[in-house]
Design a protein around this motif. Structure first.
Motif, PDB file in Angstrom:
ATOM      1  N   VAL A  53       5.132 -16.602  93.072  1.00  0.00           N
ATOM      2  CA  VAL A  53       5.517 -17.267  91.862  1.00  0.00           C
ATOM      3  C   VAL A  53       6.545 -16.331  91.096  1.00  0.00           C
ATOM      4  O   VAL A  53       7.734 -16.724  90.422  1.00  0.00           O
ATOM      5  CB  VAL A  53       4.281 -17.639  91.056  1.00  0.00           C
ATOM      6  CG1 VAL A  53       4.746 -18.333  89.660  1.00  0.00           C
ATOM      7  CG2 VAL A  53       3.881 -18.849  91.989  1.00  0.00           C
ATOM      8  N   ARG A  79       4.062 -20.258  80.588  1.00  0.00           N
ATOM      9  CA  ARG A  79       2.499 -20.152  80.444  1.00  0.00           C
ATOM     10  C   ARG A  79       2.163 -20.351  78.802  1.00  0.00           C
ATOM     11  O   ARG A  79       1.503 -19.675  78.207  1.00  0.00           O
ATOM     12  CB  ARG A  79       2.107 -18.899  80.800  1.00  0.00           C
ATOM     13  CG  ARG A  79       2.174 -18.622  82.266  1.00  0.00           C
ATOM     14  CD  ARG A  79       1.214 -17.720  82.876  1.00  0.00           C
ATOM     15  NE  ARG A  79       0.113 -18.090  83.143  1.00  0.00           N
ATOM     16  CZ  ARG A  79      -0.502 -18.807  84.045  1.00  0.00           C
ATOM     17  NH1 ARG A  79       0.255 -19.025  85.109  1.00  0.00           N
ATOM     18  NH2 ARG A  79      -1.820 -19.363  84.074  1.00  0.00           N
ATOM     19  N   ASP A  82      -1.460 -21.104  77.709  1.00  0.00           N
ATOM     20  CA  ASP A  82      -2.292 -19.747  77.892  1.00  0.00           C
ATOM     21  C   ASP A  82      -2.054 -19.093  76.459  1.00  0.00           C
ATOM     22  O   ASP A  82      -3.052 -18.846  75.936  1.00  0.00           O
ATOM     23  CB  ASP A  82      -1.503 -18.800  78.892  1.00  0.00           C
ATOM     24  CG  ASP A  82      -2.233 -18.932  80.370  1.00  0.00           C
ATOM     25  OD1 ASP A  82      -3.171 -19.886  80.306  1.00  0.00           O
ATOM     26  OD2 ASP A  82      -1.879 -18.488  81.214  1.00  0.00           O
ATOM     27  N   ILE A  89      -8.294 -18.112  71.090  1.00  0.00           N
ATOM     28  CA  ILE A  89      -9.462 -17.292  71.029  1.00  0.00           C
ATOM     29  C   ILE A  89      -9.489 -16.526  69.634  1.00  0.00           C
ATOM     30  O   ILE A  89     -10.697 -16.120  69.180  1.00  0.00           O
ATOM     31  CB  ILE A  89      -9.118 -16.446  72.196  1.00  0.00           C
ATOM     32  CG1 ILE A  89      -9.225 -17.178  73.549  1.00  0.00           C
ATOM     33  CG2 ILE A  89     -10.313 -15.153  72.252  1.00  0.00           C
ATOM     34  CD1 ILE A  89      -9.089 -16.556  74.790  1.00  0.00           C
TER      35      ILE A  89
ATOM     36  N   ILE B  74       1.832 -24.400  84.330  1.00  0.00           N
ATOM     37  CA  ILE B  74       0.336 -24.552  84.144  1.00  0.00           C
ATOM     38  C   ILE B  74       0.295 -25.840  84.353  1.00  0.00           C
ATOM     39  O   ILE B  74       1.010 -26.828  83.714  1.00  0.00           O
ATOM     40  CB  ILE B  74      -0.071 -24.126  82.874  1.00  0.00           C
ATOM     41  CG1 ILE B  74      -0.191 -22.456  82.730  1.00  0.00           C
ATOM     42  CG2 ILE B  74      -1.552 -24.746  82.712  1.00  0.00           C
ATOM     43  CD1 ILE B  74      -0.503 -22.102  81.513  1.00  0.00           C
ATOM     44  N   ASP B 126      -5.126 -24.237  86.823  1.00  0.00           N
ATOM     45  CA  ASP B 126      -4.720 -22.914  87.085  1.00  0.00           C
ATOM     46  C   ASP B 126      -5.661 -21.667  86.741  1.00  0.00           C
ATOM     47  O   ASP B 126      -6.215 -21.960  85.702  1.00  0.00           O
ATOM     48  CB  ASP B 126      -3.514 -22.715  85.857  1.00  0.00           C
ATOM     49  CG  ASP B 126      -2.641 -21.335  86.018  1.00  0.00           C
ATOM     50  OD1 ASP B 126      -1.561 -21.469  86.764  1.00  0.00           O
ATOM     51  OD2 ASP B 126      -3.295 -20.500  85.447  1.00  0.00           O
ATOM     52  N   PHE B 128      -5.641 -18.572  85.652  1.00  0.00           N
ATOM     53  CA  PHE B 128      -5.781 -17.538  84.324  1.00  0.00           C
ATOM     54  C   PHE B 128      -5.847 -18.586  83.297  1.00  0.00           C
ATOM     55  O   PHE B 128      -6.811 -18.356  82.276  1.00  0.00           O
ATOM     56  CB  PHE B 128      -4.559 -16.866  84.380  1.00  0.00           C
ATOM     57  CG  PHE B 128      -4.568 -16.132  83.127  1.00  0.00           C
ATOM     58  CD1 PHE B 128      -5.370 -14.928  83.192  1.00  0.00           C
ATOM     59  CD2 PHE B 128      -3.923 -16.250  81.960  1.00  0.00           C
ATOM     60  CE1 PHE B 128      -5.287 -14.010  82.154  1.00  0.00           C
ATOM     61  CE2 PHE B 128      -3.948 -15.384  80.978  1.00  0.00           C
ATOM     62  CZ  PHE B 128      -4.705 -14.321  81.076  1.00  0.00           C
ATOM     63  N   ASN B 129      -5.258 -19.794  83.367  1.00  0.00           N
ATOM     64  CA  ASN B 129      -5.549 -20.765  82.326  1.00  0.00           C
ATOM     65  C   ASN B 129      -6.864 -21.163  82.029  1.00  0.00           C
ATOM     66  O   ASN B 129      -7.265 -21.334  80.943  1.00  0.00           O
ATOM     67  CB  ASN B 129      -4.728 -21.921  82.518  1.00  0.00           C
ATOM     68  CG  ASN B 129      -4.599 -22.836  81.214  1.00  0.00           C
ATOM     69  OD1 ASN B 129      -4.927 -23.874  81.444  1.00  0.00           O
ATOM     70  ND2 ASN B 129      -4.011 -22.168  80.289  1.00  0.00           N
ATOM     71  N   VAL B 132      -8.567 -18.313  80.134  1.00  0.00           N
ATOM     72  CA  VAL B 132      -8.495 -18.483  78.753  1.00  0.00           C
ATOM     73  C   VAL B 132      -9.211 -19.432  78.203  1.00  0.00           C
ATOM     74  O   VAL B 132      -9.903 -19.178  77.043  1.00  0.00           O
ATOM     75  CB  VAL B 132      -6.938 -18.882  78.595  1.00  0.00           C
ATOM     76  CG1 VAL B 132      -6.562 -19.038  77.115  1.00  0.00           C
ATOM     77  CG2 VAL B 132      -5.893 -17.674  78.892  1.00  0.00           C
ATOM     78  N   PHE B 133      -9.267 -20.611  78.734  1.00  0.00           N
ATOM     79  CA  PHE B 133     -10.177 -21.652  78.152  1.00  0.00           C
ATOM     80  C   PHE B 133     -11.843 -21.301  78.136  1.00  0.00           C
ATOM     81  O   PHE B 133     -12.585 -21.461  77.218  1.00  0.00           O
ATOM     82  CB  PHE B 133     -10.154 -23.194  78.766  1.00  0.00           C
ATOM     83  CG  PHE B 133      -8.962 -23.844  78.167  1.00  0.00           C
ATOM     84  CD1 PHE B 133      -8.663 -24.155  76.933  1.00  0.00           C
ATOM     85  CD2 PHE B 133      -7.947 -24.021  79.164  1.00  0.00           C
ATOM     86  CE1 PHE B 133      -7.623 -24.576  76.545  1.00  0.00           C
ATOM     87  CE2 PHE B 133      -6.808 -24.806  78.909  1.00  0.00           C
ATOM     88  CZ  PHE B 133      -6.396 -24.984  77.405  1.00  0.00           C
ATOM     89  N   GLU B 135     -12.779 -18.289  77.929  1.00  0.00           N
ATOM     90  CA  GLU B 135     -13.025 -17.332  76.966  1.00  0.00           C
ATOM     91  C   GLU B 135     -13.114 -18.135  75.385  1.00  0.00           C
ATOM     92  O   GLU B 135     -13.954 -17.686  74.414  1.00  0.00           O
ATOM     93  CB  GLU B 135     -11.781 -16.388  76.561  1.00  0.00           C
ATOM     94  CG  GLU B 135     -11.827 -15.167  77.684  1.00  0.00           C
ATOM     95  CD  GLU B 135     -13.006 -14.428  77.364  1.00  0.00           C
ATOM     96  OE1 GLU B 135     -13.253 -13.607  76.576  1.00  0.00           O
ATOM     97  OE2 GLU B 135     -14.314 -14.665  78.083  1.00  0.00           O
ATOM     98  N   VAL B 173     -10.615  -9.222  86.682  1.00  0.00           N
ATOM     99  CA  VAL B 173     -10.418  -8.404  87.642  1.00  0.00           C
ATOM    100  C   VAL B 173     -10.415  -9.395  89.067  1.00  0.00           C
ATOM    101  O   VAL B 173      -9.556  -9.082  89.822  1.00  0.00           O
ATOM    102  CB  VAL B 173     -11.546  -7.246  87.946  1.00  0.00           C
ATOM    103  CG1 VAL B 173     -11.370  -6.412  89.353  1.00  0.00           C
ATOM    104  CG2 VAL B 173     -11.553  -6.223  86.552  1.00  0.00           C
ATOM    105  N   TYR B 179      -4.296 -13.038  92.431  1.00  0.00           N
ATOM    106  CA  TYR B 179      -3.011 -12.852  92.238  1.00  0.00           C
ATOM    107  C   TYR B 179      -2.381 -11.761  93.110  1.00  0.00           C
ATOM    108  O   TYR B 179      -1.120 -11.979  93.321  1.00  0.00           O
ATOM    109  CB  TYR B 179      -2.824 -12.748  90.547  1.00  0.00           C
ATOM    110  CG  TYR B 179      -1.139 -12.921  90.395  1.00  0.00           C
ATOM    111  CD1 TYR B 179      -0.542 -14.122  90.438  1.00  0.00           C
ATOM    112  CD2 TYR B 179      -0.396 -11.557  90.003  1.00  0.00           C
ATOM    113  CE1 TYR B 179       0.840 -14.186  90.355  1.00  0.00           C
ATOM    114  CE2 TYR B 179       0.966 -11.658  89.642  1.00  0.00           C
ATOM    115  CZ  TYR B 179       1.494 -13.215  89.804  1.00  0.00           C
ATOM    116  OH  TYR B 179       2.864 -13.130  89.712  1.00  0.00           O
ATOM    117  N   THR B 184       0.007 -16.119  93.441  1.00  0.00           N
ATOM    118  CA  THR B 184       0.074 -17.428  92.552  1.00  0.00           C
ATOM    119  C   THR B 184      -1.282 -17.692  91.975  1.00  0.00           C
ATOM    120  O   THR B 184      -2.292 -17.019  92.357  1.00  0.00           O
ATOM    121  CB  THR B 184       0.239 -18.469  93.655  1.00  0.00           C
ATOM    122  OG1 THR B 184       0.476 -19.737  92.803  1.00  0.00           O
ATOM    123  CG2 THR B 184      -0.855 -18.941  94.489  1.00  0.00           C
ATOM    124  N   LEU B 185      -1.428 -18.218  90.851  1.00  0.00           N
ATOM    125  CA  LEU B 185      -2.436 -18.628  90.038  1.00  0.00           C
ATOM    126  C   LEU B 185      -2.824 -19.917  90.157  1.00  0.00           C
ATOM    127  O   LEU B 185      -4.090 -20.494  89.607  1.00  0.00           O
ATOM    128  CB  LEU B 185      -2.342 -18.120  88.406  1.00  0.00           C
ATOM    129  CG  LEU B 185      -2.054 -16.584  88.295  1.00  0.00           C
ATOM    130  CD1 LEU B 185      -1.757 -16.354  87.066  1.00  0.00           C
ATOM    131  CD2 LEU B 185      -3.595 -15.959  88.470  1.00  0.00           C
TER     132      LEU B 185
END
Lengths: 248, 488
Positions: A53, A79, A82, A89, B74, B126, B128-129, B132-133, B135, B173, B179, B184-185
């Protein structure tokens, strides 16, 4: 309070012996984890990452988003959600900390005044920090920097006088207003992107000429919202911690 | 092919807008702050219900954020599984909305961010997304755990925060490893690449790291030590919400990872083993617990262990069983926490409680029968689905898990019946009368009890739609095709 939990020792004073045992166990655990992670990382072929990507984004980021700064193109373009999440957050953490601090008694541990020289210097720094912060936010789509970094500098502008003298005024009401409406602005810009048949956070206003101040569509506006939000949030949180005088 | 539905951002966007505005509203209109928050939840719930009905009637929908098609941008992916848990979260947040007015604005704000974050957790496609949510939901839960105030609450919240942060770091980690290995995520993209690129020790360790990180919220053994302390010290409404719904979102995310990115037997085995450990540890600890609140905290660990065991069975049968167990627990456990809020004293001093509060005691009996698994009640069908899926599997470890579940049911029945017999025992004359659950406890508990009875009546259609949901959620390659091959 009416609740009492005799069965639950809340504060566990650790004996000297137990302390050593725990330390040894923790050290052992960390060593094991470190070894595991080291082996894992060593097994990844270094320098041959499959930039499946990443490469595609590097090729088209500038053209697709109009932002010269590719980091910004990724953070706010590809992103962007994000980034909204990260702002949230920070907001959530500040709200939680504010709640705990408010009920624990704000301003109990007020520091001492640092004296005339520090106080004056802090106020003299104020306009310069504002200008630098604003510059970094506004040029986030062109040069390194952006809303988070610039916002932190804006927060410092308001917070330095508080460090010099905890009795400095801080307007929590305005901070709350800016924080709330900046966050709202980010989401509203995202929703506006859905109007013309687009999706959430689809860029508005055209891409412009890369490198110009007015380019990359709505991305600089998003950065402005982030900068104001981060700035007011950090400053407000610090002011709560260090006991800034509440001014209604 | 798959319809692009930009509106699936609303269950995230609306609560977050509410959260950003609530502190402002609380400053100028402190009397209305709580009501405003509830209105936001209701609006978001109505929109989510509309989205869910569209997903139910015309299949899963996709939205590429910012118009950047997957895998570069995303994506949100709304299928029945995601919409079901988005709706459950909305219902939970509405039912367990904190009491009070402007002085409690901090808790209202955190509830709204928890709602937005949790919805994003269910909808995002996704890796990583999702983090984030997760967190957002995690930080909001740390704050809510402390929202009752008091030293016990703060101490519990701090320990929860430390464990949760450690877990999140490890999960990060794990994401970095994924990744690094695949480039890819995007989960749909991973569904295509995983069999070739993640089916190795590196992929397994990435899954284990994710399991530890997301397992903190999902109360998986051994990263669930926070649960009894937080559920004991936080307000009962917060305990009900975290144990009832938020933990389920985390385990549903783990299921998504397992189905899409880690389709290997060793990953399933890891989830199954943590599930078995959770069931054994949870029920044994519940048996020895000093009071009902603690017993329910431990039994919640056991119930999530059962969900983990079910999700580790490959194929739609396991997913259906896990979803049924999760839904049943999401209805029953919050009601238990509400009822037990006033009954925190040791069981001996609760003798005769049924005489003073017959309704609460009767509800307690109904909920107990369902969670033990007495036939017409939904709890029986959930456990039955699990046993059926386990027997159909050719994996001997799953048979062992089924045996563990049956044994745990006996232990669970024993301590629940011990409590019930105390309620219906006659109290000695001299003893002080046990406290009675108030209307603020009985209201939500009764609502959930009614939901349980409704589920009993509609078992057949419910079972059919859970099966359809599981078929849809279990097809990794079909999901990848829906997300990645749009239109053409």
């Amino acid at each position: 309070m009416r609740r009492h939990y005799p069965q639950h020792r809340v504060i566990r004073p650790m004996g000297h012996q137990g302390n050593h045992g725990r330390l040894a166990a923790s050290a052992l655990f960390l060593a094991g984890l470190g070894l595991l992670l080291f082996n894992l990382v060593a097994s990844i072929p270094f320098g041959h990452a499959p930039l499946h990507v990443g490469r595609a984004i590097l090729e088209r980021a500038s053209g697709e988003t109009g932002a010269d700064n590719i980091v910004t193109a990724i953070l706010l373009g590809y992103r962007g959600l994000d980034t909204l999440g990260e702002v949230t957050i920070l907001f959530t953490a500040a709200a939680a900390a504010g709640m705990v601090l408010a009920s624990a008694g704000r301003g109990q541990a007020q520091g001492e005044d640092a004296g005339f020289i520090f106080r004056t210097a802090a106020w003299m720094l104020f306009p310069f920090l504002l200008v630098v912060g604003a510059y970094i936010i506004i040029h986030g789509h062109l040069t390194p920097g952006g809303g988070f970094q610039g916002g932190a500098i804006l927060a410092a502008a308001f917070f330095t006088p508080l460090l010099a003298s905890p009795a400095s005024p801080f307007n929590h009401r305005v901070a709350t207003l800016v924080e709330g409406f900046a966050g709202l602005a980010f989401i509203v810009i995202g929703l506006l992107g859905m109007l013309g048949g687009g999706q959430f956070l689809t860029q508005l206003f055209g891409k412009g000429a890369p490198g110009a101040l007015f380019s990359a569509g709505s991305l600089p506006v998003l950065y402005l919202a982030i900068g104001l939000k981060v700035g007011s949030e950090l400053a407000g949180l610090m002011a709560s911690v260090f006991g800034g005088k509440e001014k209604a | 092919m798959t319809p692009a539905l930009p509106a699936i951002i609303y269950p995230v966007a609306l609560p977050l807008m509410g959260a950003f505005l609530l502190p402002i509203a609380a400053r100028s209109l402190p009397e209305l702050a709580g009501a405003l928050g509830r209105v936001v939840v209701l609006v978001s719930m109505a929109v989510s219900a509309m989205l869910a009905s569209s997903v139910w009637s015309s299949g899963p929908a996709v939205s590429a954020m910012g118009g950047f098609a997957a895998p570069l941008g995303i994506v949100f992916y709304a299928d029945r599984l995601a919409m079901l848990f988005v709706l459950a979260l909305h219902a939970g947040v509405f039912l367990f909305w904190p009491r009070g007015r402007g002085e409690n604005a901090g808790a209202f704000t955190l509830m709204l961010t928890l709602l937005g974050g949790g919805s994003g957790l269910a909808l995002s496609g996704d890796l990583f997304n999702i983090f984030v949510f997760y967190e957002i939901a995690a930080v909001a839960s740390y704050g809510l755990a402390a929202s009752g105030g008091g030293r016990a609450g703060y101490a519990a919240a701090i320990r929860f925060l430390i464990l949760g942060s450690l877990g999140s770091t490890l999960a990060l980690v794990g994401i970095a490893l994924v990744y690094g290995a695949t480039g890819t995520l995007n989960l749909a993209d991973l569904a295509r690449l995983a069999p070739r690129m993640l089916n190795n020790p590196l992929g397994l360790s990435a899954f284990l790291l994710l399991l530890i990180g997301f397992g903190v919220k999902a109360e998986l053994t051994p990263v669930n030590t926070w649960a009894p302390e937080v559920y004991g010290a936080a307000p009962a409404r917060v305990a009900a919400l975290l144990a009832g719904v938020v933990s389920k979102l985390a385990i549903v995310v783990i299921l998504r990872f397992l189905v899409l990115a880690f389709p290997m037997p060793a990953a399933r085995a890891a989830l199954l083993v943590t599930g078995i450990l959770g069931v054994i540890a949870g029920e044994l600890a519940a048996w020895r617990a000093p009071n009902l609140n603690q017993a329910f905290s431990y039994s919640s660990i056991a119930q999530l262990g059962m969900v983990a065991m079910a999700f580790s069975i490959s194929g739609p049968a396991g997913i259906a069983a896990g979803v049924a167990l999760a839904l049943h627990h999401a209805v029953v456990k919050p009601a238990f926490f509400m009822l037990a809020d006033r009954w925190r004293a040791p069981l001996e001093s609760l003798k005769g409680a049924a005489k003073d509060s017959p309704l609460a005691a009767g509800l307690f009996v109904l909920l107990s029968l369902s969670i033990i698994g007495i036939p017409p009640l939904p709890g029986f069908w959930a456990k039955f689905l699990f046993l059926k899926a386990a027997m159909a599997s050719s994996w001997s470890l799953v048979w062992f898990a089924a045996a563990v579940m049956l044994a745990a049911t006996v232990v669970e029945a024993a301590w629940l019946l011990r409590a019930i017999s105390a309620f219906y025992a006659s109290a000695p004359q001299s003893a002080p009368r046990p406290p009675r659950p108030g209307m603020e406890h009985l209201g939500p508990a009764l609502a959930l009890g009614a939901l349980l009875l409704a589920a009993m009546i509609f078992t057949a259609p419910l079972g059919a739609s859970i099966n359809a949901l599981a078929d849809e959620a279990g097809g990794a390659q079909a999901i990848a095709a829906r997300v990645l091959d749009k239109g053409e």
